[in-house]
Each structure stands twice: as C-alpha cells, then as structure tokens.
Design a protein around this motif. Structure first.
Motif, PDB file in Angstrom:
ATOM      1  N   UNK A  29      34.326  35.010  37.889  1.00 54.14           N
ATOM      2  CA  UNK A  29      35.527  36.003  37.929  1.00 54.14           C
ATOM      3  C   UNK A  29      36.799  35.522  38.481  1.00 54.14           C
ATOM      4  N   UNK A  30      37.752  36.585  38.186  1.00 59.47           N
ATOM      5  CA  UNK A  30      39.153  36.282  37.648  1.00 59.47           C
ATOM      6  C   UNK A  30      39.698  36.598  38.701  1.00 59.47           C
ATOM      7  N   UNK A  31      41.256  36.379  38.013  1.00 61.37           N
ATOM      8  CA  UNK A  31      41.698  36.799  36.907  1.00 61.37           C
ATOM      9  C   UNK A  31      42.021  35.830  36.460  1.00 61.37           C
ATOM     10  N   UNK A 149      41.412  51.511  38.599  1.00 54.71           N
ATOM     11  CA  UNK A 149      40.611  52.386  38.625  1.00 54.71           C
ATOM     12  C   UNK A 149      40.034  52.026  37.534  1.00 54.71           C
ATOM     13  N   UNK A 150      40.064  51.818  35.744  1.00 54.08           N
ATOM     14  CA  UNK A 150      40.097  51.976  34.469  1.00 54.08           C
ATOM     15  C   UNK A 150      38.431  51.127  34.733  1.00 54.08           C
ATOM     16  N   UNK A 151      38.397  49.948  35.612  1.00 56.54           N
ATOM     17  CA  UNK A 151      36.944  48.629  36.043  1.00 56.54           C
ATOM     18  C   UNK A 151      37.392  47.793  34.348  1.00 56.54           C
ATOM     19  N   UNK A 152      38.683  47.735  33.992  1.00 57.04           N
ATOM     20  CA  UNK A 152      39.502  46.360  32.859  1.00 57.04           C
ATOM     21  C   UNK A 152      38.783  45.280  32.810  1.00 57.04           C
ATOM     22  N   UNK A 153      38.014  45.039  31.901  1.00 58.90           N
ATOM     23  CA  UNK A 153      37.342  43.527  31.860  1.00 58.90           C
ATOM     24  C   UNK A 153      38.178  42.571  31.749  1.00 58.90           C
ATOM     25  N   UNK A 168      51.815  39.389  35.461  1.00 63.20           N
ATOM     26  CA  UNK A 168      50.364  39.715  35.665  1.00 63.20           C
ATOM     27  C   UNK A 168      50.363  38.582  36.691  1.00 63.20           C
ATOM     28  N   UNK A 169      51.101  37.492  36.514  1.00 67.83           N
ATOM     29  CA  UNK A 169      50.638  36.474  38.118  1.00 67.83           C
ATOM     30  C   UNK A 169      50.948  36.827  39.156  1.00 67.83           C
ATOM     31  N   UNK A 170      52.165  38.629  39.396  1.00 68.28           N
ATOM     32  CA  UNK A 170      51.961  38.900  40.349  1.00 68.28           C
ATOM     33  C   UNK A 170      51.016  40.111  40.710  1.00 68.28           C
ATOM     34  N   UNK A 171      50.264  40.662  39.349  1.00 66.73           N
ATOM     35  CA  UNK A 171      49.435  41.597  39.720  1.00 66.73           C
ATOM     36  C   UNK A 171      47.957  41.581  39.126  1.00 66.73           C
ATOM     37  N   UNK A 172      47.620  40.185  38.965  1.00 66.24           N
ATOM     38  CA  UNK A 172      46.773  40.104  37.976  1.00 66.24           C
ATOM     39  C   UNK A 172      45.291  40.323  38.879  1.00 66.24           C
ATOM     40  N   UNK A 174      45.180  42.190  41.892  1.00 67.54           N
ATOM     41  CA  UNK A 174      45.307  43.334  42.988  1.00 67.54           C
ATOM     42  C   UNK A 174      44.402  44.506  41.232  1.00 67.54           C
ATOM     43  N   UNK A 175      44.793  44.296  39.760  1.00 66.06           N
ATOM     44  CA  UNK A 175      44.479  45.185  38.848  1.00 66.06           C
ATOM     45  C   UNK A 175      43.332  44.569  38.517  1.00 66.06           C
ATOM     46  N   UNK A 176      42.099  43.660  39.601  1.00 59.61           N
ATOM     47  CA  UNK A 176      41.075  43.782  39.429  1.00 59.61           C
ATOM     48  C   UNK A 176      40.699  43.397  38.041  1.00 59.61           C
ATOM     49  N   UNK A 177      40.855  42.660  36.919  1.00 59.01           N
ATOM     50  CA  UNK A 177      40.486  41.981  35.313  1.00 59.01           C
ATOM     51  C   UNK A 177      39.761  41.052  36.023  1.00 59.01           C
ATOM     52  N   UNK A 178      39.332  40.551  34.967  1.00 59.30           N
ATOM     53  CA  UNK A 178      38.792  39.300  34.788  1.00 59.30           C
ATOM     54  C   UNK A 178      39.965  38.715  33.630  1.00 59.30           C
ATOM     55  N   UNK A 179      40.535  38.837  32.677  1.00 58.55           N
ATOM     56  CA  UNK A 179      41.062  38.403  31.722  1.00 58.55           C
ATOM     57  C   UNK A 179      42.633  39.004  31.230  1.00 58.55           C
ATOM     58  N   UNK A 180      43.305  37.820  31.475  1.00 63.56           N
ATOM     59  CA  UNK A 180      44.864  38.545  30.921  1.00 63.56           C
ATOM     60  C   UNK A 180      45.454  38.230  29.548  1.00 63.56           C
ATOM     61  N   UNK A 181      45.723  38.803  28.636  1.00 60.60           N
ATOM     62  CA  UNK A 181      46.732  38.155  28.088  1.00 60.60           C
ATOM     63  C   UNK A 181      47.742  38.655  27.108  1.00 60.60           C
ATOM     64  N   UNK A 182      48.984  37.711  27.428  1.00 61.27           N
ATOM     65  CA  UNK A 182      50.329  38.015  27.316  1.00 61.27           C
ATOM     66  C   UNK A 182      50.458  37.874  25.728  1.00 61.27           C
ATOM     67  N   UNK A 183      50.944  39.293  25.306  1.00 62.77           N
ATOM     68  CA  UNK A 183      50.516  39.148  23.613  1.00 62.77           C
ATOM     69  C   UNK A 183      52.558  40.019  22.999  1.00 62.77           C
ATOM     70  N   UNK A 184      53.138  40.164  23.434  1.00 64.14           N
ATOM     71  CA  UNK A 184      54.100  40.334  23.629  1.00 64.14           C
ATOM     72  C   UNK A 184      54.325  41.502  22.339  1.00 64.14           C
ATOM     73  N   UNK A 185      55.045  41.816  21.496  1.00 68.38           N
ATOM     74  CA  UNK A 185      54.995  43.196  20.269  1.00 68.38           C
ATOM     75  C   UNK A 185      53.945  43.249  19.640  1.00 68.38           C
TER      76      UNK A 185
END
Length: 240
Positions: A29-31, A149-153, A168-172, A174-185
């Motif tokens: 379970x995430x995020x 809504x997109x059911x992103x993982x 990500x810290x503020x919305x991860x 609520x957005x419901x995904x399990x893995x968030x990666x900060x990737x700049x450009x």
C-alpha cells in the motif's frame, strides 16, 4: 542504512537494487516517494527545511548527479555508483511493463506528456499509460482526482524540484497511486523534445558538460558543482 552526503541521506544502491526496491513498493500500500537528488537539490535542501524533511522521509533516495558520487568519495563514505533518475525510470518501466502496472505522466508543457506516452508505450510493449496532465495547473485537487480516477500505480511527477517533491508530499495519498517518482525534465527527453548526451558522455558522468556545451547559459548553475565538492572537502576536514 543510508549514507549522508552534506545533509541528504542516500540509499547506497546499484541500478538493479533501486529497481528491485521500487518494484517491491508497488506490491505494498502506498504512497511511496522516490527522489533523485543531484548537487543542486542537496544544496537547496540546506536552505529549505520543508524540502529537506521530505527528502529525509522519502522511501528511496538515489544519487542522480556525478557530483554526489564525487562528494561521497571525498567524505570517505563512497556510494556504489550513480543512478541517474531517467535511467532508473526507464529500467523500472522495462520490468513493470509486463506486470500490468499503470503509469501516469504529470508535468512539462502542454502536449509533451502525450508524446512521451506514445514513445514510452512503443518502447515498452505492454506498458499502460493510463493518463497524462501537463504541469501548467493552478489547483492540485483536480489533478490528484484525475490520477485516482485513472487508477495509476506509478506516477512520474516532472514539475522540477522542489515543487514536484512538495506536490507528492501534499497530494500523494489523495491521488491514490503506490509509487511516485520526481523526475524533473525527463518527460521532455521521453517525448524527444530534448536530446540526452551521447553515451560516451553518460558513461563518464559528463552529461553536465554536454549540456553546458549545448547551453552556455547554464554556466551559472554548473559553477556550483566545484563549490559543492569544496563543501564536501571542508566537511571531511572537520570530521563531519
């Protein structure tokens, strides 16, 4: 056990180890947050306590910049090697594509994420890009709702630091995904809008030099790298 490099604690992992950890997070379970600090990010964290706290609480902290690797050596606590964020993301997709995981792309200018989605799905057969959104939005809520809504993982958040990590810290959750990666450009690269350095530059850790040659206006940013290494040398002399 993490390795402290001038105030930011890095996971001492190879590329394969980093991908293994990320895949394991997708089964929990995430995020979960993955961050990819380079020297600029480490220096920014010194000036931004909120950002520093987010980096410290990330589930995986990988050394993106060659300057981080040099600094760790100077400090006497070398890391296994550089793990560039964009290469980590590509390696992760290569293994996740056949697992039915769903990817959402957030960031960059209008149209860029859409083209990145086309290119990524062509490069990784079986990959499901379940949604995209550009980085030009005023309210976080609707974006988080769209990701849920997109059911992103997996979500690649490409808003530039520290905005992407703070988002990500503020919305991860609520957005419901399990893995968030900060990737700049990275979306610009995946979309073919920005060309990466030749492989010979990449292997030598000289992508920064290639970018400087292509964009001399970056000299102000690049000049901070020697100061970063001087800071590492000073910390070593002080026994820190």
């Amino acid at each position: 056990m993490r390795t402290d490099v001038l105030g930011v604690a890095f996971d001492d992992v190879t590329m394969d180890e980093a991908v293994d950890r990320a895949l394991a997070m997708l089964e929990e379970d995430g995020p979960h947050l993955v961050v990819t600090p380079n020297p600029e990010i480490v220096q920014r964290a010194k000036q931004d306590p909120e950002f520093a706290q987010i980096l410290a609480g990330a589930h995986l902290v990988i050394p993106d910049g060659i300057g981080v690797i040099y600094a760790a050596k100077i400090l006497g606590r070398p890391l296994k090697g550089r793990v560039p964020g964009i290469d980590f993301a590509a390696a992760l997709l290569g293994r996740a594509a056949g697992m039915g995981k769903r990817l959402y792309l957030l960031g960059a200018a209008p149209g860029v994420a859409e083209q990145a989605a086309v290119n990524l799905q062509a490069a990784y057969p079986g990959l499901v890009v379940c949604g995209v959104h550009d980085g030009y939005f005023q309210e976080d809520g609707p974006v988080a709702d769209a990701i849920r809504a997109a059911r992103a993982d997996i979500v690649f958040v490409c808003l530039g630091f520290p905005k992407q990590e703070k988002w990500i810290a503020a919305n991860g959750e609520a957005a419901g995904a399990r893995l968030y990666i900060g990737l700049g450009g990275s979306l610009d690269v995946f979309a073919g809008k920005v060309e990466r350095a030749p492989e010979s530059f990449q292997k030598l850790g000289l992508e920064w030099l290639y970018r400087l040659i292509r964009q001399p206006s970056r000299i102000g940013r690049m000049s901070k790298l020697p100061l970063f290494l001087v800071s590492a040398a000073g910390a070593r002399l002080r026994g820190r």
